[in-house]
Design an enzyme around this catalytic site. Structure first.
Site, PDB file in Angstrom:
ATOM      1  N   LYS A  52     -21.713   5.440 -80.604  1.00 10.65           N
ATOM      2  CA  LYS A  52     -21.529   4.571 -79.459  1.00 10.65           C
ATOM      3  C   LYS A  52     -22.770   4.482 -78.546  1.00 10.65           C
ATOM      4  O   LYS A  52     -23.369   5.655 -78.433  1.00 10.65           O
ATOM      5  CB  LYS A  52     -20.005   4.857 -78.715  1.00 10.65           C
ATOM      6  CG  LYS A  52     -19.753   3.921 -77.597  1.00 10.65           C
ATOM      7  CD  LYS A  52     -18.429   4.435 -77.077  1.00 10.65           C
ATOM      8  CE  LYS A  52     -17.981   3.395 -75.972  1.00 10.65           C
ATOM      9  NZ  LYS A  52     -16.649   3.816 -75.643  1.00 10.65           N
ATOM     10  N   SER A  76     -10.384   3.927 -74.975  1.00 11.01           N
ATOM     11  CA  SER A  76     -11.424   3.322 -75.499  1.00 11.01           C
ATOM     12  C   SER A  76     -11.839   3.533 -76.812  1.00 11.01           C
ATOM     13  O   SER A  76     -12.515   3.042 -77.684  1.00 11.01           O
ATOM     14  CB  SER A  76     -12.923   3.452 -74.655  1.00 11.01           C
ATOM     15  OG  SER A  76     -12.746   2.634 -73.445  1.00 11.01           O
ATOM     16  N   SER A 113     -13.387   0.250 -75.024  1.00 12.55           N
ATOM     17  CA  SER A 113     -14.815  -0.330 -75.094  1.00 12.55           C
ATOM     18  C   SER A 113     -15.557   0.057 -76.295  1.00 12.55           C
ATOM     19  O   SER A 113     -16.427  -0.342 -76.522  1.00 12.55           O
ATOM     20  CB  SER A 113     -15.488   0.523 -73.728  1.00 12.55           C
ATOM     21  OG  SER A 113     -15.334   1.945 -73.840  1.00 12.55           O
TER      22      SER A 113
END
Lengths: 486, 476
Positions: free
Chosen positions: A79, A178, A154
């Site tokens: 990420k 997330s 996210s």
């Protein structure tokens, strides 16, 4: 397994087997991934930074020898808020444009130590502020099950990449859901470890008291492998716990007969999609068939979780994001006339709307005159939420709930209505506030063929039990084997 | 009108740890800019602070030495404000749960003792340093993250002199426990002062100003003296004091307003989530307590009692720990402590001042000083010779006894040897002789001086006095 099978569709543990037999090489895996990305990435937009030459080079530079690590030759995506030395790490924000950290996050160091191959960075909501990956400065990521829909957020880029076989597995981060919510919406496995299980060193902070790095994988066994790889005490993070890491991969294979599982009534309220409710009920039935004892329970302060979260998380975020000021790194606005002008213009140009909204909200919550009514009160209710779990875990070994009240929604559907968007995390937020581990595994599909996720919550540092429940459930179902048609 | 001056001081102390408070960078002073930095003290995204236990130890040591109550739980807070010398745009500090509170520091004003209350002691990180150029500013982050201890007094001082005494007493304690270089010029000790005036009968405090930018203890005193007068003049004219921060201008000797308008800061303090709170272990505190030496105040009282020193002498000697240690070692070797004190406060301290050396660097072993004092007592050398002998011993590092032998400095007590000198002096100074005969007893001092001159200071003064009087007796 036939050799014409695309390696990018396999799991890490399957690839580890093939690699150890000498049937394939790391380059083979890398090539299949690159092919998939070249074919699919344009419609998905799951990746924030990817350089295929670099990925191949890293593959070629892998050290051969007897001391090959557990993940030797296995490619992994990261990420975009986890620091990788000398590689773009931008939190999908314009304000970190061009930023390359001078050091690796501890989780990255650990992965590299055991031979994992870093492929690139995945798209995310800007600074992890969002539940749909629509707030990224690189544009929204699309859900592989329906390109008109969001992948969740996210860590939407990581979940979409794993779901679409652009990645074998990936790292995400979870502050209020997330990892689990996008895993649920993309039909993959996502695990948020106990707060303190994985070092946060190098994870660009959103809310320091809630953030955790965790795995997003195609099955539970991979989640166990990846969690073990990144867990453990770190001298660089004083909030990381000095508690031994279990051998998750072998512990998951024990049965779940007699395990006590709580079903909190607060998670089956109005607003939860009927198809979701039905799938979860079937999953509970499946767990009972496997020998678990499922009983209703209650977590009475659940209804305050979203409010508490949006005070605590934004308060911390407002302070954590202060450093993006144009002085040392990232964006600095041009044509500035003074110091104050530099701060104002840089932050105005660099942050997107949602980041600004949360900074303002958090700044307000901490302001003198409002601190007691908001931030301080939120901390007190946070303690009550944690006590709810403590009490439930006196009786139960784990708690099972839906991960998200609905399956994936359309791109643009909620972006202009922050409050509705914030409710996407209604079932995942409590675990962060309480610091407990939680994971999401596929447990069904809607009629529109959108994945539904089952959330399993556990006692602090008892990732073993939730992984074990997840693995047993997965072994008796086929959901995780379904792939999106792209 | 009679005013009462009310002063409170805020001292920022750099603790002398080897590494910074939240990372491993060196704290060395004077290195090239931005060479002692890392992602943590530069506040890079993703970096995290880890507390340096040594800094906490030193902070606790100060707190105990200042008779404070130490907090049971250690917690840090973030103080949020934007400034380029603060890389994270927040400072890790302590807000509502400081390291320690409610301390006492005793100062001596004239003959009286006065207790100044310490409000709080807390640990925080230092900021970087800005260098303003013509149309740009440069930042040196080396200082960023050096452990700072903030020591805040209650407004218990009632004169600039008391503020000065507070600082000297504080510095003396800090040096005793060896926690800081206490160097105001290098910035390892910084001091801000709050001052207000009120009419003697008033219960409410007057409006205060905060004075910054003083770079010596004398500067603090001078700034407060100036500010007292400025405020008094305003009040006398019936004007109001503006609550503001003022900078001391050392060259002009005046305080000047720092900003035209005081900006109201809201620092939005909240608990630092990157550093988990923890409890002080009892054993840790006990170990720190054991590590604290006898402090100036009790030492002074002991010196008065055990060595029969005057309060004044004891006060001077204990104000520096090394001097006090030196004194005690000498006192164990030589039986008249008062004499040691006289030499320490007199000739030795004068030499140190002139040559800018501390007692630690002074090339004079305790056994040398006590040996020399014994030689005076035993009549081996005169007190006068001892004064020059002392300097020579310091400069050469040699044993005074050896120097006496090498240079033939022994006192002359032999009557035969003194006979000639005294007779000669009497013969050569008929006027003084006459004066003495006429009853001017003081004339004998002049004659003695002459004998000393002739013997290069080596003559036994008592003997010479005796002999001169004997010789002139008949004549009187």
């Amino acid at each position: 397994m036939t050799m014409n099978m695309k390696l990018n569709t396999l799991t890490a543990h399957e690839l580890i087997d093939l690699l150890s037999k000498g049937d394939i090489s790391p380059i083979d895996i890398c090539n299949d991934i690159i092919n998939r990305i070249e074919k699919q990435e344009k419609s998905l937009n799951a990746l924030a930074h990817f350089d295929k030459e670099k990925a191949l080079e890293r593959c070629k530079n892998l050290k051969e020898g007897v001391n090959k690590g557990k993940l030797w030759g296995i490619p992994i995506f990261i990420k975009d808020n986890i620091s990788v030395k000398d590689e773009l790490t931008t939190c999908s924000s314009k304000i970190l444009k061009g930023f390359k950290p001078p050091y690796n996050a501890t989780a990255i160091e650990k992965l590299m130590d055991i031979g994992a191959v870093l492929m690139g960075k995945t798209n995310m909501d800007e600074f992890a502020f969002g539940s749909s990956t629509e707030t990224s400065c690189y544009g929204p990521t699309r859900n592989p099950w329906d390109l008109e829909r969001i992948p969740g957020g996210s860590s939407g880029g990581s979940a979409a990449a794993v779901s679409a076989d652009e990645a074998i597995f990936a790292l995400g981060s979870d502050t209020g859901g997330s990892i689990r919510q996008p895993a649920s919406l993309c039909g993959v496995v996502g695990l948020k470890p106990t707060y303190g299980r994985v070092s946060r060193y190098g994870l660009i902070a959103f809310a320091s008291s809630l953030d955790q790095i965790g795995p997003i994988t195609k099955d539970v066994e991979d989640a166990a492998i990846l969690l073990k790889a990144i867990s453990g005490h770190d001298e660089m993070d004083s909030t990381s716990a000095d508690i031994p890491v279990s051998d998750y991969s072998s512990n998951i294979k024990k049965g779940i007969k007699g395990l006590k599982i709580g079903i909190p009534k607060e998670y089956f309220i109005e607003g939860v999609d009927k198809e979701v409710k039905d799938s979860i009920k079937l999953a509970i039935g499946e767990l009972e068939k496997l020998g678990a004892v499922c009983e209703d329970t209650c977590l009475p302060h659940t209804e305050y979780a979203v409010s508490v979260y949006y005070l605590v998380a934004t308060a911390e975020a407002s302070s954590n994001l202060a450093r993006f000021d144009g002085v040392q790194y990232g964006l600095r606005a041009e044509n500035i006339t003074s110091m104050m002008d530099m701060y104002k213009k840089t932050r105005k140009e660099g942050f997107g709307d949602e980041a600004k909204r949360r900074i303002i909200l958090g700044t307000f919550a901490l302001s003198s005159g409002y601190y007691d009514a908001y931030y301080s009160k939120a901390l007190k209710v946070r303690t009550l939420i944690k006590m709810d779990f403590d009490k439930a875990f006196e009786k139960f070994d784990a708690i099972v709930t839906p991960t998200s009240p609905t399956a994936s929604f359309k791109i643009g559907e909620k972006i202009s209505d922050p409050l509705t968007m914030y409710l996407s995390d209604i079932f995942t937020i409590s675990a962060n506030l309480a610091g407990i581990p939680g994971m999401s595994i596929p447990c069904g599909f809607t009629k529109a063929n959108l994945p539904i996720g089952l959330q399993i919550l556990g006692k602090p540092f008892d990732e073993d039990t939730i992984l074990r429940i997840a693995y047993n459930y997965e072994q008796s179902t086929e959901w995780h084997k379904k792939k999106p048609k792209l | 009108m009679d005013y009462e001056i009310v002063i409170g001081l805020e001292v920022h102390l750099q603790l002398n740890t080897k590494s910074k408070v939240f990372c491993g960078c060196s704290t060395n002073f004077g290195s090239a800019p931005n060479t002692q930095v890392c992602p943590v003290c530069l506040g890079f995204p993703g970096s995290l602070p880890v507390l340096n236990r040594r800094a906490l130890e030193l902070g606790a040591k100060v707190s105990i030495a200042l008779n404070c109550q130490i907090a049971e739980k250690i917690r840090f807070d973030r103080k949020n404000y934007f400034y380029p010398d603060l890389p994270k745009d927040y400072q890790i500090s302590q807000f509502d749960q400081p390291l320690a509170q409610h301390g006492i520091l005793t100062i001596i004003t004239g003959e009286a003792e006065k207790n100044i209350r310490i409000r709080r002691v807390h640990l925080e990180e230092d900021t970087g340093k800005l260098f303003h150029q013509k149309d740009s500013s440069l930042i040196d982050f080396n200082r960023c993250g050096i452990p700072l201890l903030e020591i805040v007094s209650e407004p218990d001082m009632n004169s600039p002199e008391e503020a000065y005494l507070y600082l000297t007493a504080l510095k003396s304690i800090l040096e005793y426990i060896d926690v800081s270089d206490c160097n105001m010029e290098e910035g390892s000790l910084r001091c801000d002062a709050n001052i207000s005036l009120r009419k003697k009968a008033d219960k409410e405090l007057g409006t205060k100003t905060e004075i910054k930018n003083m770079n010596s203890f004398k500067g603090v005193k001078a700034a407060l003296e100036y500010e007292t007068k400025r405020q008094m003049d305003l009040l006398e004219d019936g004007k109001r004091i503006a609550q503001e921060t003022r900078l001391y201008n050392t060259e002009k000797g005046v305080t000047e307003p720092m900003r035209s308008k005081e900006e109201a800061h809201d620092y939005r303090y909240f608990p630092e989530p990157d550093l988990a709170p923890f409890n002080f272990e009892k054993s840790f505190l006990k170990a720190i307590e054991r590590d604290i030496p006898e402090l100036p105040e009790p030492k002074k009282n002991r010196f008065i009692k055990d060595y029969l020193l005057s309060g004044y002498d004891a006060g001077i000697i204990v104000s520096d720990k090394n001097t006090a240690d030196y004194f005690e070692k000498c006192a164990s070797l030589y039986s008249n402590p008062k004499t040691i004190a006289n030499w320490l406060i007199g000739d030795i301290s004068a030499y140190m001042k002139d040559n800018n050396v501390s007692i630690k660097d002074l090339n004079l072993k305790e056994s040398y000083l006590s040996g020399m004092l014994k030689m005076i007592d035993n009549g081996v050398i005169t007190g006068k010779i001892a004064k020059t002998l002392l300097i020579e011993a310091i400069q050469t590092g040699k044993d005074p006894e050896k120097l006496v032998k090498e240079n033939g400095l022994e006192q002359i007590s032999d009557v035969k040897l003194l006979e000639a000198a005294t007779s000669q002096v009497i013969a050569e100074n008929p006027k003084s002789t006459e004066d003495f005969k006429n009853g001017k007893d003081n004339a004998i001092m002049f004659l003695m001086g002459k004998v000393m001159q002739k013997t290069k200071g080596r003559a036994n003064p008592n003997k010479v006095n005796e002999m001169l009087r004997e010789k002139l007796k008949g004549a009187r």
